[in-house]
Design an enzyme around this catalytic site. Structure first.
Site, PDB file in Angstrom:
ATOM      1  N   HIS A   6       0.854  -1.186   0.000  1.00  0.00           N
ATOM      2  CA  HIS A   6       0.000   0.000   0.000  1.00  0.00           C
ATOM      3  C   HIS A   6       0.889   1.234   0.000  1.00  0.00           C
ATOM      4  CE1 HIS A   6      -3.945  -1.795   0.264  1.00  0.00           C
ATOM      5  NE2 HIS A   6      -3.543  -2.597   1.224  1.00  0.00           N
ATOM      6  N   ASP A  14       0.076   6.618  -4.057  1.00  0.00           N
ATOM      7  CA  ASP A  14      -1.153   6.266  -4.773  1.00  0.00           C
ATOM      8  C   ASP A  14      -1.531   7.348  -5.783  1.00  0.00           C
ATOM      9  OD1 ASP A  14      -1.345   3.961  -3.323  1.00  0.00           O
ATOM     10  OD2 ASP A  14      -3.018   4.617  -2.073  1.00  0.00           O
TER      11      ASP A  14
END
Length: 393
Positions: free
Chosen positions: A140, A170
């Site tokens: 992540h 991200d």
């Protein structure tokens, strides 16, 4: 009014944050983005609180406006055939965000899609890229930032790294680099007819942001310690200070700004000591004491019109009312077909002749399935059969 990306047709197989942010940037500027979701439930972000009156997440609404949705079961032969038909005859861009190898196992990897459409731009957004020792590892945002060195630069020298409130890898490493890479490959394909596989790594993209941070290291010196650099909070002239009711951001890097700040705060003798390390503790103590005496609004009155680079640190609920945010239309109220009158995030691209615009609400899952299948030439009976058999939804 036309928009810059009219004519770009995108198959969007992404979910959650990086890919949808990439494709909403394209959709806001005119691309026809068709969100391809699985029939079992679609994009997980649909169900992430807070949930709007439409039954969908507010986050989903912001990241998936201006898109259409079709629900396909790619584990079924007919589902894959429909995707390949769309890729071969309709799309000029495909974006996916699965782990490396997943699209190949589904039978819709790059080589297969390229056979159907040699000019397609096929973008894969992953954490670590399509090759290398971390290729298959899960991750992540925090993991990509940790490996890239970005996380290690953030925080004070006597404490652990501090997480940023924004998902840098991200959004920046994946979403923005994805959109930029797609546009580069798309321009090439328009001129040559040659498509290609675009390999976007969120770790790579994050690392590329370290151009300033790695200067000493690239020059052969030791890596700088966390909190030791000008822009990392090491100096009084570039730091955050607590006011009576919040915080103030001071960015007086240039000498003229620092000099004016010292004059306004009544200590002109510090103007020549901006980078005197032996004075840092003294100047830090002075500035902390000064800024604590007034509220943010009082300080903004003091610094109004002054070239000192002193601004408030706004809380999120204060941002919509900020006059610059309002003037630039970055948190506008819009009339949404599913939500009614609501506030959203504005379009950051400002074009004088072909601006982007919010044209449609985020789609319900499979909202445009019938429309797309009819475009492919399916009859009503065929659509009904595909739905009954679970190939589409």
């Amino acid at each position: 009014m036309t928009m810059p990306l009219e004519g770009m047709r995108v198959l969007d197989l992404t979910r959650l944050l990086p890919g949808p942010y990439c494709t909403v940037l394209l959709a806001d500027m005119g691309a026809d983005v068709l969100k391809v979701e699985d029939t079992a439930g679609g994009d997980y972000l649909r169900f992430n609180p807070p949930i709007a009156a439409s039954g969908m997440s507010i986050h989903f609404h912001v990241l998936n406006r201006n898109k259409r949705s079709i629900a396909l079961d790619l584990k079924r032969r007919e589902g894959r055939e429909l995707l390949l038909e769309l890729a071969g005859g309709w799309a000029n861009v495909l974006v996916e965000q699965f782990r490396p190898g997943v699209m190949e196992r589904l039978g819709v990897g790059y080589e297969t899609v390229r056979e159907a459409n040699p000019s397609i731009v096929y973008c894969s957004i992953t954490g670590y890229g399509q090759d290398g020792p971390y290729r298959d590892a899960p991750g992540h945002d925090i993991n990509y930032l940790g490996y890239s060195g970005v996380l290690g630069t953030t925080g004070s020298p006597d404490g652990p790294p501090v997480l940023c409130g924004v998902q840098i890898a991200d959004l920046g490493g994946g979403g923005m680099f994805g959109a930029l890479s797609i546009l580069m490959a798309y321009v090439h394909a328009l001129g040559t007819g040659e498509g290609q596989h675009v390999d976007v790594s969120m770790m790579d993209g994050s690392l590329s942001w370290l151009t300033i941070n790695t200067g000493e290291l690239l020059a052969g010196g030791p890596p700088p310690a966390r909190g030791s650099q000008l822009l990392w909070g090491a100096t009084p002239c570039y730091n955050v200070y607590e006011a009576a009711d919040g915080c103030m951001a001071v960015g007086a890097i240039e000498g003229k700004f620092w000099k004016r700040l010292c004059e306004i705060l009544g200590r002109p003798e510090y103007a020549g000591e901006q980078f005197s390390f032996d004075k840092f503790d003294e100047m830090f103590a002075w500035l902390r004491g000064e800024f604590a005496r007034k509220t943010r609004s009082e300080w903004m009155e003091v610094f109004a019109g002054e070239d000192a680079c002193v601004t408030p640190v706004l809380d999120l609920d204060e941002v919509p009312g900020d006059p610059q945010v309002a003037h630039r239309g970055m948190m506008p109220e819009v009339e949404d077909a599913k939500l009614g009158k609501t506030r959203t995030i504005g379009i950051p691209f400002k074009f004088s002749g072909t601006p982007g615009r919010i044209r449609r609400s985020a789609p319900s899952m499979g909202e445009h399935t019938d429309e797309v299948l009819e475009m492919l030439g399916c009859s009503e009976d065929e659509v009904a059969r595909l739905r009954q058999e679970g190939v589409v939804r």
